[in-house]
Motif scaffolding. Structure first.
Motif, PDB file in Angstrom:
ATOM      1  N   LYS A 214       0.841  -1.208   0.000  1.00 39.68           N
ATOM      2  CA  LYS A 214       0.000   0.000   0.000  1.00 39.68           C
ATOM      3  C   LYS A 214       0.873   1.254   0.000  1.00 39.68           C
ATOM      4  O   LYS A 214       0.621   2.199  -0.760  1.00 39.68           O
ATOM      5  CB  LYS A 214      -0.920  -0.002   1.221  1.00 39.68           C
ATOM      6  N   ASN A 215       1.903   1.260   0.839  1.00 39.75           N
ATOM      7  CA  ASN A 215       2.779   2.430   0.932  1.00 39.75           C
ATOM      8  C   ASN A 215       3.584   2.646  -0.342  1.00 39.75           C
ATOM      9  O   ASN A 215       3.815   3.785  -0.759  1.00 39.75           O
ATOM     10  CB  ASN A 215       3.731   2.268   2.129  1.00 39.75           C
ATOM     11  N   ASP A 264       4.411 -18.580  -3.352  1.00 45.39           N
ATOM     12  CA  ASP A 264       3.738 -19.241  -4.456  1.00 45.39           C
ATOM     13  C   ASP A 264       3.334 -18.150  -5.444  1.00 45.39           C
ATOM     14  O   ASP A 264       2.929 -17.051  -5.044  1.00 45.39           O
ATOM     15  CB  ASP A 264       2.500 -19.975  -3.935  1.00 45.39           C
ATOM     16  N   MET A 265       3.444 -18.398  -6.736  1.00 48.59           N
ATOM     17  CA  MET A 265       3.205 -17.352  -7.722  1.00 48.59           C
ATOM     18  C   MET A 265       1.775 -16.818  -7.660  1.00 48.59           C
ATOM     19  O   MET A 265       1.551 -15.604  -7.717  1.00 48.59           O
ATOM     20  CB  MET A 265       3.502 -17.850  -9.137  1.00 48.59           C
ATOM     21  N   GLU A 266       0.794 -17.696  -7.522  1.00 47.89           N
ATOM     22  CA  GLU A 266      -0.591 -17.234  -7.472  1.00 47.89           C
ATOM     23  C   GLU A 266      -0.841 -16.389  -6.224  1.00 47.89           C
ATOM     24  O   GLU A 266      -1.570 -15.393  -6.271  1.00 47.89           O
ATOM     25  CB  GLU A 266      -1.541 -18.433  -7.502  1.00 47.89           C
ATOM     26  N   GLU A 267      -0.222 -16.779  -5.111  1.00 46.41           N
ATOM     27  CA  GLU A 267      -0.338 -16.014  -3.868  1.00 46.41           C
ATOM     28  C   GLU A 267       0.190 -14.593  -4.061  1.00 46.41           C
ATOM     29  O   GLU A 267      -0.455 -13.611  -3.668  1.00 46.41           O
ATOM     30  CB  GLU A 267       0.449 -16.733  -2.772  1.00 46.41           C
ATOM     31  N   THR A 270      -2.011 -12.470  -6.464  1.00 53.08           N
ATOM     32  CA  THR A 270      -3.230 -12.004  -5.794  1.00 53.08           C
ATOM     33  C   THR A 270      -2.945 -10.813  -4.900  1.00 53.08           C
ATOM     34  O   THR A 270      -3.704  -9.830  -4.880  1.00 53.08           O
ATOM     35  CB  THR A 270      -3.844 -13.156  -4.965  1.00 53.08           C
ATOM     36  N   LEU A 271      -1.856 -10.874  -4.138  1.00 51.59           N
ATOM     37  CA  LEU A 271      -1.471  -9.764  -3.261  1.00 51.59           C
ATOM     38  C   LEU A 271      -1.293  -8.468  -4.057  1.00 51.59           C
ATOM     39  O   LEU A 271      -1.786  -7.402  -3.664  1.00 51.59           O
ATOM     40  CB  LEU A 271      -0.157 -10.093  -2.554  1.00 51.59           C
ATOM     41  N   LEU A 272      -0.597  -8.554  -5.163  1.00 53.64           N
ATOM     42  CA  LEU A 272      -0.317  -7.372  -5.961  1.00 53.64           C
ATOM     43  C   LEU A 272      -1.590  -6.827  -6.606  1.00 53.64           C
ATOM     44  O   LEU A 272      -1.793  -5.607  -6.668  1.00 53.64           O
ATOM     45  CB  LEU A 272       0.725  -7.705  -7.020  1.00 53.64           C
TER      46      LEU A 272
END
Length: 311
Positions: A214-215, A264-267, A270-272
């Motif tokens: 976020k920052n 993990d790539m999907e993890e 998703t975060l991004l």
């Protein structure tokens, strides 16, 4: 520094792979020739290798770091890195001279930058300048570059700024824990063309990564890019950890107390995405490193990506 004009978003191409990597593009098509070279690219794991990696990680759960030590390490992560740089100064890491092969847009003269009057780059987790100084060197003749560098270890920034190559006219190095609001020395909100995160998010407790993203995203221009490289799940580093290294999940501590998480790539994608970053490129770099003298194979897994801030 004044904010730059808003850029248009680049076209997303999620199937694109990185243009290059430090070892070029060498594919293993004949297992009998594995020891003919030092490295092979995009080596897929067999189901048996995947199962063995899962078995090793499962076994690590019975040898976790004791709770008291884990709490101490998690409460002061910056202290561990600060002690690391106080001890090692600039003698530990090598300069990342491969950067422009994987991220050519960091070259001010790259075609993606030719229409920009000014280019501002932030390197996060800069350490003692192993990315900062190679970037400055390759772009040294350009008056359009402003290179920001931050780390949450004060000793890292001290060492970086003490080096002869540090140029305050083109560089701005400052202490910042990216899980906390930006310091006054940070670049302006919405001013950055590129943020470089190499082995950075993995050094943060998973619970704090959302704050960090976020920052960081606040500082990017619309259409600006976050360039990422980090540890993938079941990398050799993870599988080699023994007793008293696993903290929880896929978060570990090294012998010097610094933290490392394996994604993990999907993890990670998703975060991004949750923070308004659109995937342009994302790739699991599965590298087979070979010790030809000892006839040893070492499997590495890194995640590389380029992500655009939504317009």
């Amino acid at each position: 520094m004044k904010d730059e004009p808003i850029m248009a978003c680049a076209e997303e191409n999620p199937d694109e792979k990185p243009k290059c990597n430090p070892f070029g593009t060498r594919f293993l098509t004949d297992d009998t020739k594995v020891f003919e070279h030092n490295a092979w690219d995009d080596v897929e794991w067999s189901p048996e290798q995947q199962e063995e990696a899962q078995r090793i990680v499962q076994g690590q759960k019975s040898m976790k770091v004791d709770e008291e030590k884990a709490m101490r390490l998690l409460s002061t992560p910056a202290d561990q890195w600060d002690a690391f740089y106080a001890h090692n100064e600039n003698r530990f890491f090598k300069d990342r001279n491969w950067l422009l092969k994987e991220f050519p847009e960091l070259n001010v003269e790259d075609e993606s930058n030719l229409q920009k009057e000014k280019i501002e780059i932030l390197e996060v987790g800069c350490g003692v300048g192993n990315t900062t100084f190679p970037l400055l060197q390759v772009n040294n003749s350009s008056s359009r570059l402003m290179l920001h560098s931050c780390d949450y270890a004060p000793n890292a920034i001290r060492v970086l700024k003490s080096q002869d190559a540090y140029d305050p006219e083109k560089m701005n190095a400052f202490v910042w824990d990216i899980t906390q609001p930006a310091s006054q020395e940070a670049p302006n909100v919405g001013s950055l063309d590129y943020i470089v995160c190499i082995y950075v998010l993995s050094a943060i407790h998973p619970d704090n990564i959302k704050n960090a993203l976020k920052n960081l995203v606040r500082l990017l221009k619309p259409g600006g890019s976050l360039l990422l490289k980090d540890y993938g799940r079941y990398d050799l580093t993870q599988l080699r950890f023994k007793k008293d290294r696993l903290i929880d999940g896929n978060l570990y501590c090294r012998g010097d107390g610094t933290l490392v998480y394996f994604f993990d790539m999907e993890e990670l994608e998703t975060l991004l995405a949750e923070h308004g970053l659109q995937k342009k490129v994302m790739h699991v770099d599965r590298r087979l490193i070979v010790n030809r003298a000892k006839q040893v194979k070492m499997y590495r897994q890194w995640i590389q990506g380029k992500f655009l801030k939504s317009c």
